[in-house]
Design an enzyme around this catalytic site. Structure first.
Site, PDB file in Angstrom:
ATOM      1  N   LYS A  72      69.529 -30.779  80.905  1.00 58.85           N
ATOM      2  CA  LYS A  72      68.319 -31.571  81.133  1.00 58.85           C
ATOM      3  C   LYS A  72      68.640 -32.754  82.043  1.00 58.85           C
ATOM      4  O   LYS A  72      69.729 -33.351  81.930  1.00 58.85           O
ATOM      5  CB  LYS A  72      67.770 -32.042  79.779  1.00 58.85           C
ATOM      6  CG  LYS A  72      66.402 -32.705  79.849  1.00 58.85           C
ATOM      7  CD  LYS A  72      65.925 -33.103  78.448  1.00 58.85           C
ATOM      8  CE  LYS A  72      64.560 -33.746  78.445  1.00 58.85           C
ATOM      9  NZ  LYS A  72      64.107 -34.129  77.092  1.00 58.85           N
ATOM     10  N   SER A 147      59.583 -32.581  75.699  1.00 55.55           N
ATOM     11  CA  SER A 147      59.791 -32.908  77.087  1.00 55.55           C
ATOM     12  C   SER A 147      60.882 -32.076  77.768  1.00 55.55           C
ATOM     13  O   SER A 147      61.008 -32.131  78.988  1.00 55.55           O
ATOM     14  CB  SER A 147      60.190 -34.387  77.192  1.00 55.55           C
ATOM     15  OG  SER A 147      61.412 -34.629  76.520  1.00 55.55           O
ATOM     16  N   SER A 171      61.406 -32.862  71.204  1.00 58.19           N
ATOM     17  CA  SER A 171      61.440 -32.347  72.572  1.00 58.19           C
ATOM     18  C   SER A 171      62.317 -31.128  72.813  1.00 58.19           C
ATOM     19  O   SER A 171      62.340 -30.613  73.927  1.00 58.19           O
ATOM     20  CB  SER A 171      61.886 -33.449  73.526  1.00 58.19           C
ATOM     21  OG  SER A 171      60.797 -34.252  73.854  1.00 58.19           O
TER      22      SER A 171
HETATM   23  N1  GLN Z   1      56.789 -35.526  72.578  1.00 62.43           N
HETATM   24  C1  GLN Z   1      57.363 -36.690  71.997  1.00 62.43           C
HETATM   25  C2  GLN Z   1      57.107 -37.885  72.870  1.00 62.43           C
HETATM   26  O1  GLN Z   1      56.372 -37.748  73.780  1.00 62.43           O
HETATM   27  C3  GLN Z   1      58.816 -36.481  71.766  1.00 62.43           C
HETATM   28  C4  GLN Z   1      59.602 -36.689  72.984  1.00 62.43           C
HETATM   29  C5  GLN Z   1      61.046 -36.383  72.807  1.00 62.43           C
HETATM   30  O2  GLN Z   1      61.475 -35.856  71.795  1.00 62.43           O
HETATM   31  N2  GLN Z   1      61.806 -36.792  73.788  1.00 62.43           N
HETATM   32  O3  GLN Z   1      57.584 -38.955  72.661  1.00 62.43           O
END
Ligand code: GLN
Length: 481
Positions: A72, A147, A171
């Site tokens: 990532k 994400s 994410s």
């Molecule tokens: N979707 C969650 C957020 O927007 C989690 C993001 C993540 O785990 N990096 O914060």
């Protein structure tokens, strides 16, 4: 003597072909599918092939020798771009490898590219990337989740067997579920965060996607463990995760909290997850009822704590460090303003504003301090539940993959995508998403198993036993062969 030497030379030649040619194929697949999926922000052909040739020429045994992996783009890789999906880091090249990356490289893995993501890992759909959305390999009109959607799509489309993502609130598990693959968020402290660009430091983890539980186990075994460069990494021994995958799971106790199967849960997801729980019963597990009374506050608490920490962590992007600076920015203050105005996307700005607000004097106690107290209650719920069971089963995501654009104008709807995942991050405990079926529309669904601290081994064992007995064999429409 001479003959022997020639033979050894030949053997080297055929090995040389082996890793290099397999990495070449991986890179070709990555490039070909990227035009459709946009899962990679960079494909590192030159460095990957050089590394592959070096591995071919090296006769030492390494646990992940020649294993292709994607990373990532918020995990630092020396010499390769690390943009975090953001304009503000568009040309940032880290000067060092994250510890997880250097451990992978030392174990013989080959990094084939950096993957697309929601900007600074804030999002659940990957539409928040400054470099365009990732498409779900099962249906390119839909999101892969976020994400870490680029890593999820790279694994789901068969380009790489495993990829690193990051987890602050789901994410890795949520995109794993939406893409039909495995996703493990380890215990906080299990994997060093050194070199993971900070979003919300008390919640952030490096986490792993795999096509199989075994892939996750192999990668975890290499990257887990104490690292002197991260004081929050724990000095807890790292077991042989792969060796534990086939252990008998008879008698394992799985807790189910009724309140997590109600409102907002898509009926098809509900049915597939309930079937998965029944399947565990047939494998000899015992299903027990538990309660998680504070689970419903998880999203509210998460979006206070995560934004508060983000507003502090992202203060460092000021136009002085890390490259990007707005043009004709004028004096210092206006340079800060213009750089941040132009460099950050709308979701990141929303989070910085929310976080600044909940930390501001007058609101700190009402929001941030209160959220910390509720966070403690969420964690206590889990510890109490684990007195009655070994694992907790839930859906991973309340819905299958949604359409691109469907939630992008509705931040609250987007935040609710994480309703089943955030509380494991709040508590710091591990959880895994396991693919368990497919909807009538042909979209994959996963269930989540949450475990107690340091139970990555048992979680992987549960996942591996499940998939051995109830294999998920469908393939997405965009798939590399
Ligand atoms: N979707 C969650 C957020 O927007 C989690 C993001 C993540 O785990 N990096 O914060």
């Amino acid at each position: 003597m001479t003959l022997l030497r020639i033979d050894a030379g030949r053997m080297n030649d055929s090995r040389l072909l082996m890793i290099k040619s397999s990495i070449e194929k991986t890179l070709d697949n990555a490039e070909r599918l990227n035009t459709e999926l946009n899962s990679f922000l960079s494909i590192e052909r030159e460095s990957a092939l050089n590394r592959a040739s070096a591995l071919d020429a090296d006769s030492s045994e390494l646990p992940l020798k020649g294993y292709p992996i994607a990373i990532k783009d918020n995990i630092c890789t020396k010499g390769l771009r690390t943009s975090c999906g953001s304009r503000i880091l568009e040309n940032y090249h880290a000067h060092y490898d994250a510890t997880a990356v250097s451990r992978l490289v030392d174990a013989g893995a080959v990094i084939v590219g950096k993957t697309n993501m929601d900007e600074f890992a804030m999002g659940s759909s990957n539409e928040g990337s400054a470099f365009g959305p990732v498409k779900n390999p099962w249906d390119i009109t839909r999101v892969p989740g976020g994400s870490s959607g680029g890593s999820a799509a790279a694994v789901a489309s068969g380009v790489v067997p495993a990829a690193l993502g990051s987890e602050t609130g789901g994410s890795v598990r949520q995109p794993a579920s939406l893409c039909g693959i495995f996703g493990l968020k380890p215990t906080y402290g299990r994997i060093s965060r050194y070199g993971l660009v900070a979003f919300a430091s008390s919640l952030d983890n490096i986490a792993i996607f795999g096509r199989t539980a075994d892939d996750v186990a192999r990668v975890l075994g290499v990257i887990a463990g104490r690292d002197l460069l991260d004081s929050t990494s724990a000095d807890v021994p790292v077991p042989d995760y792969s060796a534990g995958l086939s252990a008998d799971i008879t008698g394992a106790k799985i807790g189910v909290a009724k309140e997590l199967f109600g409102e907002g849960l898509d009926p098809e997801v509900r049915q597939l997850v309930e079937t998965a729980i029944e399947n565990y019963r047939n494998l000899g597990a015992e299903i027990v009822e538990i309660e998680l009374p504070h689970a419903r506050y998880g999203i509210a608490v998460y979006y206070i704590i995560a934004t508060a920490e983000a507003s502090s962590n992202l203060a460092r992007y000021d136009g002085v460090r890390y490259g990007f600076r707005a043009e004709e920015a004028g004096e210092l203050r206006s340079m800060y303003f213009k750089t941040r105005e132009e460099g950050f996307g709308p979701e990141v700005k929303r989070r910085i504003m929310l976080g600044t607000y909940v930390l501001s004097s007058g609101y700190y106690d009402a929001y941030y301090a209160k959220a910390q107290k509720v966070r403690a209650l969420v964690k206590r719920d889990y510890l109490r539940a684990f007195e009655k069971c070994d694992f907790i089963a839930t859906p991973t995501s309340p819905t299958p993959a949604f359409r691109i654009g469907e939630r992008s104008d509705d931040p609250l709807a987007m935040y609710l995508s994480d309703v089943y995942t955030v509380s494991a991050n709040l508590a710091g405990i591990p959880a895994i998403s396991v693919p368990c079926g497919i909807t009538d529309a042909g979209l994959p669904v996963g269930f989540q198993l949450v475990g107690n601290f340091w139970s990555e081994g048992p979680l992987l064992n549960m996942a591996a036993r499940y998939s051995a007995e109830f294999p998920f064999t469908e393939k997405p429409s965009v798939f590399a062969d």
